[in-house]
Design a protein around this motif. Structure first.
Motif, PDB file in Angstrom:
ATOM      1  N   GLY A   1     -10.786  -2.241   5.071  1.00  0.00           N
ATOM      2  CA  GLY A   1      -9.376  -2.341   5.402  1.00  0.00           C
ATOM      3  C   GLY A   1      -8.897  -1.144   6.190  1.00  0.00           C
ATOM      4  O   GLY A   1      -9.695  -0.372   6.730  1.00  0.00           O
ATOM      5  N   VAL A   2      -7.576  -0.981   6.223  1.00  0.00           N
ATOM      6  CA  VAL A   2      -6.959   0.093   7.001  1.00  0.00           C
ATOM      7  C   VAL A   2      -5.915   0.814   6.151  1.00  0.00           C
ATOM      8  O   VAL A   2      -5.074   0.170   5.500  1.00  0.00           O
ATOM      9  CB  VAL A   2      -6.281  -0.451   8.271  1.00  0.00           C
ATOM     10  N   MET A   3      -5.976   2.148   6.149  1.00  0.00           N
ATOM     11  CA  MET A   3      -4.933   2.973   5.554  1.00  0.00           C
ATOM     12  C   MET A   3      -4.141   3.601   6.690  1.00  0.00           C
ATOM     13  O   MET A   3      -4.724   4.173   7.613  1.00  0.00           O
ATOM     14  CB  MET A   3      -5.524   4.075   4.673  1.00  0.00           C
ATOM     15  N   THR A   4      -2.821   3.510   6.593  1.00  0.00           N
ATOM     16  CA  THR A   4      -1.965   4.024   7.658  1.00  0.00           C
ATOM     17  C   THR A   4      -1.033   5.089   7.106  1.00  0.00           C
ATOM     18  O   THR A   4      -0.319   4.854   6.123  1.00  0.00           O
ATOM     19  CB  THR A   4      -1.142   2.892   8.287  1.00  0.00           C
ATOM     20  N   LEU A   5      -1.053   6.255   7.741  1.00  0.00           N
ATOM     21  CA  LEU A   5      -0.171   7.354   7.363  1.00  0.00           C
ATOM     22  C   LEU A   5       0.917   7.492   8.419  1.00  0.00           C
ATOM     23  O   LEU A   5       0.645   7.760   9.579  1.00  0.00           O
ATOM     24  CB  LEU A   5      -0.957   8.662   7.236  1.00  0.00           C
ATOM     25  N   GLU A   6       2.167   7.299   7.966  1.00  0.00           N
ATOM     26  CA  GLU A   6       3.321   7.480   8.835  1.00  0.00           C
ATOM     27  C   GLU A   6       4.311   8.381   8.116  1.00  0.00           C
ATOM     28  O   GLU A   6       4.907   7.981   7.108  1.00  0.00           O
ATOM     29  CB  GLU A   6       3.964   6.136   9.172  1.00  0.00           C
ATOM     30  N   GLY A   7       4.465   9.599   8.612  1.00  0.00           N
ATOM     31  CA  GLY A   7       5.329  10.560   7.931  1.00  0.00           C
ATOM     32  C   GLY A   7       4.757  10.921   6.572  1.00  0.00           C
ATOM     33  O   GLY A   7       3.662  11.481   6.479  1.00  0.00           O
ATOM     34  N   ASP A   8       5.482  10.565   5.512  1.00  0.00           N
ATOM     35  CA  ASP A   8       5.023  10.865   4.159  1.00  0.00           C
ATOM     36  C   ASP A   8       4.706   9.581   3.395  1.00  0.00           C
ATOM     37  O   ASP A   8       4.726   9.547   2.172  1.00  0.00           O
ATOM     38  CB  ASP A   8       6.112  11.639   3.406  1.00  0.00           C
ATOM     39  N   ARG A   9       4.367   8.548   4.133  1.00  0.00           N
ATOM     40  CA  ARG A   9       4.140   7.225   3.555  1.00  0.00           C
ATOM     41  C   ARG A   9       2.749   6.731   3.948  1.00  0.00           C
ATOM     42  O   ARG A   9       2.365   6.769   5.121  1.00  0.00           O
ATOM     43  CB  ARG A   9       5.215   6.253   4.047  1.00  0.00           C
ATOM     44  N   VAL A  10       1.993   6.268   2.937  1.00  0.00           N
ATOM     45  CA  VAL A  10       0.658   5.722   3.176  1.00  0.00           C
ATOM     46  C   VAL A  10       0.642   4.268   2.742  1.00  0.00           C
ATOM     47  O   VAL A  10       0.988   3.943   1.596  1.00  0.00           O
ATOM     48  CB  VAL A  10      -0.425   6.492   2.400  1.00  0.00           C
ATOM     49  N   THR A  11       0.275   3.389   3.650  1.00  0.00           N
ATOM     50  CA  THR A  11       0.151   1.973   3.326  1.00  0.00           C
ATOM     51  C   THR A  11      -1.308   1.549   3.471  1.00  0.00           C
ATOM     52  O   THR A  11      -2.086   2.157   4.219  1.00  0.00           O
ATOM     53  CB  THR A  11       1.030   1.110   4.245  1.00  0.00           C
ATOM     54  N   VAL A  12      -1.681   0.510   2.732  1.00  0.00           N
ATOM     55  CA  VAL A  12      -3.051   0.000   2.755  1.00  0.00           C
ATOM     56  C   VAL A  12      -3.016  -1.486   3.065  1.00  0.00           C
ATOM     57  O   VAL A  12      -2.265  -2.248   2.445  1.00  0.00           O
ATOM     58  CB  VAL A  12      -3.761   0.233   1.405  1.00  0.00           C
ATOM     59  N   GLN A  13      -3.814  -1.892   4.046  1.00  0.00           N
ATOM     60  CA  GLN A  13      -4.018  -3.304   4.344  1.00  0.00           C
ATOM     61  C   GLN A  13      -5.492  -3.612   4.097  1.00  0.00           C
ATOM     62  O   GLN A  13      -6.368  -2.960   4.679  1.00  0.00           O
ATOM     63  CB  GLN A  13      -3.643  -3.629   5.798  1.00  0.00           C
ATOM     64  N   VAL A  14      -5.750  -4.586   3.244  1.00  0.00           N
ATOM     65  CA  VAL A  14      -7.119  -4.914   2.831  1.00  0.00           C
ATOM     66  C   VAL A  14      -7.593  -6.168   3.561  1.00  0.00           C
ATOM     67  O   VAL A  14      -6.836  -7.138   3.714  1.00  0.00           O
ATOM     68  CB  VAL A  14      -7.174  -5.139   1.304  1.00  0.00           C
ATOM     69  N   ARG A  15      -8.822  -6.150   3.999  1.00  0.00           N
ATOM     70  CA  ARG A  15      -9.380  -7.309   4.694  1.00  0.00           C
ATOM     71  C   ARG A  15      -9.536  -8.479   3.735  1.00  0.00           C
ATOM     72  O   ARG A  15      -9.821  -8.310   2.542  1.00  0.00           O
ATOM     73  CB  ARG A  15     -10.740  -6.967   5.299  1.00  0.00           C
ATOM     74  N   GLU A  16      -9.343  -9.666   4.255  1.00  0.00           N
ATOM     75  CA  GLU A  16      -9.482 -10.873   3.430  1.00  0.00           C
ATOM     76  C   GLU A  16     -10.911 -10.968   2.901  1.00  0.00           C
ATOM     77  O   GLU A  16     -11.877 -10.684   3.607  1.00  0.00           O
ATOM     78  CB  GLU A  16      -9.137 -12.118   4.266  1.00  0.00           C
ATOM     79  N   GLY A  17     -11.011 -11.359   1.638  1.00  0.00           N
ATOM     80  CA  GLY A  17     -12.321 -11.493   1.000  1.00  0.00           C
ATOM     81  C   GLY A  17     -12.760 -10.265   0.240  1.00  0.00           C
ATOM     82  O   GLY A  17     -13.760 -10.310  -0.486  1.00  0.00           O
ATOM     83  N   VAL A  18     -12.046  -9.141   0.383  1.00  0.00           N
ATOM     84  CA  VAL A  18     -12.385  -7.913  -0.340  1.00  0.00           C
ATOM     85  C   VAL A  18     -11.587  -7.868  -1.644  1.00  0.00           C
ATOM     86  O   VAL A  18     -10.354  -7.983  -1.636  1.00  0.00           O
ATOM     87  CB  VAL A  18     -12.069  -6.659   0.507  1.00  0.00           C
TER      88      VAL A  18
END
Length: 334
Positions: free
Chosen positions: A98-115
């Motif tokens: 998946g992908v972890m995104t850091l924007e400012g002081d916020r971290v979001t995670v998007q997980v690939r389908e099937g994981v």
């Protein structure tokens, strides 16, 4: 002085060691130490040793710490593949998870389908809705923790009381957690891995634990000096002047000025020594101890000990038989 190769507690190490310093006599001497027999003392220390071993080897004990991985601003692909921005141990998750995104002081995670990716929120409901994070009726050793997710806010700098759980579902019918704004970040799980986002200074990092650790499974103790009641001493406390601090440096070479609560004075073999105390908890002070054994036998960065806050007469008891090593003595990822 008593040596014990145990750990747990603060990851900060003093830039200049707070060495035990022999002082000229000044003020009243500690007297009237609370008595304890050798047999009772041995049992108290043994109980404490077993507790420390348990803390070291538990699922998120320092012996199972497997990584501290920086998160760069922007998008970071994560997984076990060699070309990942955030690389997890080989074989522990898909090469691209998946992908972890850091924007400012916020971290979001998007997980690939099937994981299979799960999240557990602090104090929130688990997969069975009862707050345990476990599925009823399953064997406790195989219960999955948390709820399946595809997208989650893994870190938010501004604290709030809400968890922001979305009722939407993912492509596979699993719960879709939209975000978290909470005092603590959510715990994330995949297979034998547990991880979460922490912040050190200006750095955002993934702290990773791996339950599958044979060395931690085999760990059953540590070298210690023989018990000696001579090293269980009464100390008197003198509060520090307002604003007194000590410069600390962590494993990332980041500096911090930590407030000093005061100084403890005590005697051993007729010589008076002193130790500065830092804030520990609501009922205890945290003390970093350096002595001559750091040069040869014990951990060079010193050892830790917690002591009860002084009583109404400014007295407390130090039992140096229960000193322990800092986390960095057990893992390079603290």
């Amino acid at each position: 002085m008593n040596k014990s190769a145990i750990m747990e507690g603060s990851v900060w190490v003093p830039m200049v060691m707070m060495l035990l310093m022999a002082l000229a006599s000044c003020g009243p001497r500690p007297t009237g130490i609370a008595e304890i027999g050798e047999e009772e003392h041995a049992q108290v220390v043994q109980d404490w040793v077993e507790y420390r071993i348990g803390r070291l080897t538990e699922p998120t004990g320092w012996l199972r710490l497997a990584g501290m991985m920086p998160i760069a601003p922007g998008e970071n692909r994560f997984g076990s593949g060699e070309d990942m921005d955030i690389r997890f141990p080989e074989g522990t998750m898909p090469e691209f998870a998946g992908v972890m995104t850091l924007e400012g002081d916020r971290v979001t995670v998007q997980v690939r389908e099937g994981v299979d990716f799960r999240v557990e929120f602090p104090g929130d409901v688990g997969a069975d809705g009862d707050g345990s994070g476990e599925v009823d009726g399953a064997d406790s050793s195989t219960k999955p923790r948390g709820v399946p997710v595809r997208d989650v806010v893994a870190y938010e700098g501004v604290a709030d009381s809400s968890n922001g759980v979305d009722s939407s579902t993912g492509a596979d019918g699993s719960a879709g957690v939209a975000g978290l704004i909470a005092p603590e970040p959510p715990r994330m799980f995949h297979g034998d891995l547990e991880f979460f986002v922490i912040k050190r200074g200006d750095l955002h990092m993934v702290r990773l634990y791996n339950y599958d650790n044979p060395a931690a499974d085999r760990f059953d103790g540590f070298p210690r000096y023989p018990l000696d009641l001579k090293w269980r001493v009464e100390a008197r406390f003198e509060p520090a002047e307002e604003g007194k601090t000590i410069r600390m440096v962590n494993i990332l070479d980041q500096l911090s000025d930590e407030p000093v609560m005061g100084t403890y004075y005590f005697e051993v073999d007729g010589v008076e020594y002193s130790l500065d105390a830092l804030e520990g908890s609501e009922t205890r002070h945290f003390v970093i101890v350096g002595d001559q054994t750091n040069r040869t036998d014990t951990y060079q960065a010193g050892r830790y000990i917690y002591v009860d806050h002084p009583d109404e007469n400014g007295r407390t008891v130090f039992d140096f038989n229960m000193m322990y090593n800092p986390p960095c003595a057990f893992s390079a990822f603290t």
